[in-house]
Design an enzyme around this catalytic site. Structure first.
Site, short mmCIF file in Angstrom:
data_model
loop_
_atom_site.label_atom_id
_atom_site.label_comp_id
_atom_site.label_asym_id
_atom_site.label_seq_id
_atom_site.Cartn_x
_atom_site.Cartn_y
_atom_site.Cartn_z
N LYS A 352 10.79 -7.57 -57.70
CA LYS A 352 11.29 -8.16 -56.42
C LYS A 352 12.44 -7.60 -55.62
O LYS A 352 13.11 -6.86 -56.07
CB LYS A 352 11.59 -9.67 -56.86
CG LYS A 352 10.27 -10.45 -57.48
CD LYS A 352 10.30 -11.81 -57.47
CE LYS A 352 8.99 -12.35 -57.47
NZ LYS A 352 9.00 -13.93 -58.18
N ARG A 387 6.77 -12.61 -66.17
CA ARG A 387 5.78 -12.21 -65.54
C ARG A 387 6.11 -10.95 -65.01
O ARG A 387 6.97 -10.73 -64.30
CB ARG A 387 5.46 -13.45 -64.41
CG ARG A 387 4.35 -12.98 -63.60
CD ARG A 387 4.24 -14.03 -62.43
NE ARG A 387 3.13 -13.83 -61.58
CZ ARG A 387 3.13 -12.87 -60.67
NH1 ARG A 387 4.04 -12.24 -60.26
NH2 ARG A 387 2.16 -12.98 -59.93
N1 PMM Z 1 6.07 -14.16 -58.22
C1 PMM Z 1 4.96 -13.90 -57.28
C2 PMM Z 1 3.74 -14.47 -57.52
N2 PMM Z 1 3.44 -15.41 -58.49
N3 PMM Z 1 4.07 -16.80 -60.12
C3 PMM Z 1 5.13 -17.30 -60.90
N4 PMM Z 1 5.03 -18.41 -61.93
N5 PMM Z 1 6.36 -16.69 -60.88
C4 PMM Z 1 6.60 -15.90 -59.79
O1 PMM Z 1 7.83 -15.57 -59.75
C5 PMM Z 1 5.69 -15.44 -59.08
C6 PMM Z 1 4.32 -16.03 -59.18
C7 PMM Z 1 5.30 -12.83 -56.24
O2 PMM Z 1 5.04 -11.56 -56.93
P1 PMM Z 1 3.67 -10.78 -56.76
O3 PMM Z 1 3.20 -10.58 -55.44
O4 PMM Z 1 4.16 -9.37 -57.44
O5 PMM Z 1 2.57 -10.97 -57.78
#
Ligand code: PMM
Length: 414
Positions: A352, A387
């Site tokens: 991030k 995650r």
């Molecule tokens: N961040 C992203 C997408 N989904 N879900 C949860 N539960 N927590 C998060 O911090 C989160 C998420 C954005 O990241 P990405 O685009 O790399 O998936």
């Protein structure tokens, strides 16, 4: 989120949070820059000594009795950070705070909920060992070592891996690779949440994720999570074999709450404000940690009131979602506080932009080491699930983290 808008069941109910003062954000800044080994050396979550406890949502009428109850048991009380008069900070030992909770149970109506809130926070602090989270088709076991959720974004535009796994075959192969790398569960998403991203309609989203879920459910041997805020996508995904719903809108939609309740899916309730298009302008908080915790508390209470079983819920502070980089760092530094809500905690820091900020402005391709350090730190601080995109490196980083007994045996597989 339901609570953030004032809807739902008792949005102002008392909430107690055990404070985590060991890692000021500046210290975490250095840890993330230094890397996973420094994060693995950070002090573990449970520390001895006096505890700080923040109590919010107290009815002002009950405050004199609250302060008298604290004084009687040798618990120090001071106004809390929100400055609203309803927030209080208590300092005392585990036993003196437990005694305070007992005394409040016998106090007039307004304070009974405060006693229960303190009890819940203390119980969450004392909780150790495995805990089962039932899912739509199986279960997750948390508390036996940090679980690694591997991310597969079937999108053209996600900030970290957009366009790489848009083809269903490539996405299935990616999920298999993450499983072989040691992932404990796989999160599949078809809508980018990057700041400014446009929303995707249900049919487009399903065309992306449907074949991938059908291609991996039942063959990977791992729980599958559907990353969506659309109840219809969640419903189809669960019918196709998904086990849990990862909803970045925090179960804000009543139709989504109904799907989760009816299917018995587990659900990740993430905190955010606004949408990817508007969230960058929604970063004003009076008491960041208190407001994020209160919104998650309200969202989970609303879901439970509508039939979702409490032991199926997982909470997530939503790093980067309506948070400045400094705010994401602060939430990560104190992520263990969210355990006071009583649910397993999931953290998504991987790649991030706040990590880019910590590193002095590096782009997404140069954030892997800091991402692993953030996952290791989150585990030390008490998160049960991380995650991540870089599963192999995260599993290696976590191998040195003694949060619980060794990562072996039943780690959530069906
Ligand atoms: N961040 C992203 C997408 N989904 N879900 C949860 N539960 N927590 C998060 O911090 C989160 C998420 C954005 O990241 P990405 O685009 O790399 O998936």
């Amino acid at each position: 989120m339901p609570g953030a808008s004032g809807r739902g069941d008792g949005a102002t109910a008392p909430l107690a949070r055990l404070l985590d003062a060991r890692w000021p954000p500046a210290a975490l800044h250095e840890i993330l820059r230094a890397g996973p080994e420094a994060a693995a050396r950070a002090p573990p979550a449970a520390a001895a000594g006096a505890l700080g406890l923040a109590l919010t949502g107290v009815d002002p009428e009950g405050v004199p009795a609250l302060l008298a109850a604290a004084r009687t048991g040798g618990v120090e009380a001071a106004p809390g950070p929100s400055g609203t008069g309803s927030g209080w900070l208590f300092t005392g030992s585990d036993s003196s705070l437990a005694a305070l909770a007992d005394r409040l149970r016998d106090a007039p109506g307004a304070l009974e909920g405060a006693g229960r809130a303190i009890e819940r926070a203390l119980a969450a602090r004392g909780r150790a060992g495995p805990r089962t989270v039932p899912t739509a088709h199986g279960r997750l076991v948390v508390g036996t070592g940090t679980l690694v959720m591997g991310v597969v974004n079937v999108t053209p535009d996600s900030f970290s891996d957009g366009g790489r796994f848009l083809d269903a075959g490539a996405a299935v192969h990616r999920a298999e690779t993450l499983a072989a790398d040691g992932a404990d569960l796989i999160d599949i998403g078809g809508e980018s949440t990057r700041p400014g991203a446009h929303q995707v309609d249900v049919e487009t989203e399903w065309r992306r994720v449907g074949p991938v879920i059908e291609g991996v459910a039942g063959t990977l041997g791992l729980p599958i999570s559907i990353d969506t805020r659309h109840s219809e996508v969640a419903r189809r995904a669960i019918a196709a074999g998904a086990d849990l719903v990862n909803d970045v809108s925090g179960l804000a939609d009543s139709a989504m709450r109904r799907v989760v309740a009816a299917t018995g899916a587990a659900a990740v309730v993430m905190h955010r404000r606004g949408t990817p298009a508007t969230m960058a302008a929604l970063t004003e908080y009076g008491d960041l940690r208190g407001e994020v915790a209160a919104a998650l508390d309200a969202a989970t209470r609303t879901a439970i009131a509508e039939g979702v079983e409490p032991d199926r819920l997982i909470v997530d502070p939503g790093l980067g979602f309506a948070k400045t980089p400094a705010q994401s760092l602060e939430l990560l530094a104190h992520v263990g506080e969210l355990r006071s809500l009583g649910f397993p905690v999931l953290v998504g820091a991987s790649r991030k932009s706040f990590l880019g900020w910590v590193l002095g402005g590096v782009d997404v391709g140069a954030r892997e080491t800091a991402s692993v350090a953030a996952a290791v730190f989150a585990a030390r601080a008490g998160a049960e699930i991380v995650r991540v995109h870089d599963v192999a490196a995260t599993v290696r980083g976590l191998a040195g983290v003694a949060t619980a007994p060794p990562r072996a045996g039943d780690r959530g597989r069906r």
